[in-house]
Write a protein that holds these residues in place. Structure first.
Motif, PDB file in Angstrom:
ATOM      1  N   GLN A 147       0.814  -1.212   0.000  1.00 26.24           N
ATOM      2  CA  GLN A 147       0.000   0.000   0.000  1.00 26.24           C
ATOM      3  C   GLN A 147       0.855   1.273   0.000  1.00 26.24           C
ATOM      4  N   ASP A 352      -4.529   1.573  10.718  1.00 27.99           N
ATOM      5  CA  ASP A 352      -5.570   0.997   9.836  1.00 27.99           C
ATOM      6  C   ASP A 352      -6.964   1.304  10.360  1.00 27.99           C
ATOM      7  N   GLY A 355      -7.789   4.850   9.811  1.00 29.36           N
ATOM      8  CA  GLY A 355      -8.032   5.054   8.374  1.00 29.36           C
ATOM      9  C   GLY A 355      -9.414   4.564   7.980  1.00 29.36           C
ATOM     10  N   ARG A 356      -9.781   3.385   8.510  1.00 21.88           N
ATOM     11  CA  ARG A 356     -11.095   2.817   8.188  1.00 21.88           C
ATOM     12  C   ARG A 356     -12.209   3.746   8.674  1.00 21.88           C
ATOM     13  N   HIS A 380      -2.628   7.578   2.274  1.00 24.71           N
ATOM     14  CA  HIS A 380      -3.227   6.681   3.273  1.00 24.71           C
ATOM     15  C   HIS A 380      -4.714   6.453   2.983  1.00 24.71           C
ATOM     16  N   HIS A 383      -5.741   4.477  -0.871  1.00 23.78           N
ATOM     17  CA  HIS A 383      -5.870   3.043  -1.160  1.00 23.78           C
ATOM     18  C   HIS A 383      -6.908   2.362  -0.279  1.00 23.78           C
ATOM     19  N   ARG A 384      -7.727   3.173   0.402  1.00 23.39           N
ATOM     20  CA  ARG A 384      -8.791   2.579   1.229  1.00 23.39           C
ATOM     21  C   ARG A 384     -10.177   2.796   0.644  1.00 23.39           C
ATOM     22  N   THR A 385     -10.248   3.456  -0.482  1.00 21.74           N
ATOM     23  CA  THR A 385     -11.545   3.728  -1.087  1.00 21.74           C
ATOM     24  C   THR A 385     -11.420   3.845  -2.609  1.00 21.74           C
TER      25      THR A 385
END
Ligand code: SF4
Ligand code: SF4
Length: 397
Positions: A147, A352, A355-356, A380, A383-385
């Motif tokens: 990531q 994490d 971030g979530r 950050h 790559h979470r959405t």
């Protein structure tokens, strides 16, 4: 808060300053309410008040440093506690003193990770080479590290000094590799409005990484190098502009960091005074702001370095709204996204989870795009959405 420092410690600048900061805390605990790590663990020692007690005990020599180390390493240095504190406790400065006391070394894998990060990140050429290698060997790299490999590897932005009005644009270290579009876009925007850009060829990492990881001496070497590099442009440029709020907040602190250095104090203070986050410049220069036709609804994530570190709030929102964007409401906008420089690599579980939660809050009102103001947050969150995450400048044309 009562302190019991030795005369020896009080005879030092850092001892005196730590004593002053500690004594300004009235242990009311208001700060715990806005501390992201306290919200995650519910442990008093993972909140600012508990950490302040730990720092006092550490400096007084009554705490076993392993415990302080664990809870201070878990601190994001987001400085939300400073914004909340009614007594004006300078927590960030206190944490910096404590981290330097603990030093940069750690046992085991974390110690190796810290060494590797400090070797890699501040050197943009090295980081670029490593990112290229990472792209080639991607299938064999653990998901945890994947990531951090940027989708596109950027270059330094070059000068465009054909106008009479000019600013000095910081290239930064991670930013030029991970999010080069930001500075390119700013250079083009300024060009359209008759403002040129200079770059300092020997500019380097701002020093924030070493400072946060407890190596003040190395950080100050980087600061001095930058003061030399940037000072040379102060006569020809109206401001030093940072588009990464994490670097900007550190540059604005150069005057304080080198205040005791008779050779550099004055020049460092001048560099700090000339440094502006890009939004401060955009507002000051009253630039003509126009929106993109393909996007209307934006979720704005304010980096901690912007809202808590520099205490700049409402400015980006004003710029985006005046350009014609609709900003969707966000729950808990004061909370950190968990990026926090090297934190996302060193404290992955907490990072994490933060971030979530941040992505969930940002997407709650169906934005078409997420905008932010710092390379760390951008990568950050990115790559979470599946919703694009950009620097807010990229929304202006
Ligand atoms: S809010 Fe300020 S004074 Fe109260 S405990 Fe936290 S740091 Fe201390
Ligand atoms: S800097 Fe952030 S994570 Fe650290 S104690 Fe303050 S609010 Fe909590």
């Amino acid at each position: 808060m009562q302190t019991n420092f030795t005369a020896e410690l009080l005879a030092t600048d850092r001892g005196q300053r730590a004593n002053e900061i500690l004594r300004s805390c009235v242990h009311c605990g208001f700060c715990n309410a806005t501390c992201p790590t306290y919200q995650l663990t519910g442990d008093e020692l993972d909140g600012p008040r508990g950490r302040i007690y730990l720092i006092r005990d550490l400096l007084e020599g009554v705490d076993d440093s392993t415990r302080s180390q664990m809870h201070l390493d878990r601190c994001l240095t987001c400085r939300a506690c400073e914004t909340t504190c009614p007594s004006g406790v300078a927590y960030g400065e206190l944490a910096e003193i404590a981290r330097n006391e603990l030093g940069p070394s750690r046992r085991g894998i974390k110690g190796w990770m810290r060494l590797f990060i400090r070797w890699l990140v501040p050197d943009a050429s090295r980081l670029r080479r490593m990112a290229r290698l990472g792209k080639i060997t991607r299938p064999f790299i653990p998901a945890r590290l994947k990531q951090h490999i940027p989708q596109r590897i950027g270059k330094r932005v070059e000068a465009n000094a054909q106008h009479t009005r000019k600013v000095l644009l910081l290239n930064g270290c991670a930013q030029q590799v991970a999010t080069e579009n930001t500075n390119k876009h700013l250079r083009d925007l300024l060009d359209q409005q008759g403002i040129g850009v200079e770059v300092a060829s020997d500019e380097g990492c701002c020093g924030a990484l070493d400072l946060h990881l407890g190596d003040e001496s190395k950080a100050l070497d980087r600061v001095r190098r930058n003061v030399d590099a940037l000072s040379a442009h102060l006569d020809s440029c109206e401001a030093i502009i940072s588009t990464a709020s994490g670097c900007g907040v550190t540059l604005k602190d150069y005057g304080r960091l080198l205040a005791a250095d008779s050779e550099y104090a004055e020049a460092a203070a001048l560099v700090s005074a000339a440094t502006l986050d890009v939004v401060e410049f955009v507002e000051r220069a009253a630039l003509d702001l126009r929106k993109r036709d393909d996007i209307d609804r934006v979720a704005w994530h304010a980096p901690c370095s912007l809202q808590h570190g520099m205490q700049i709030t409402g400015s980006v929102e004003r710029c985006l709204e005046s350009a014609g964007y609709e900003l969707v409401p966000i729950k808990d906008p004061h909370l950190c996204c968990g990026s926090a420089g090297s934190y996302s690599m060193l404290e992955p579980e907490m990072s994490d989870e933060l971030g979530r939660r941040k992505v969930e809050a940002l997407l709650q009102n169906d934005p078409e795009i997420i905008a932010t103001a710092n390379v760390g947050c951008q990568s950050h969150l990115g790559h979470r959405t599946g919703v694009p995450v950009v620097h807010w400048l990229e929304l202006l044309v």
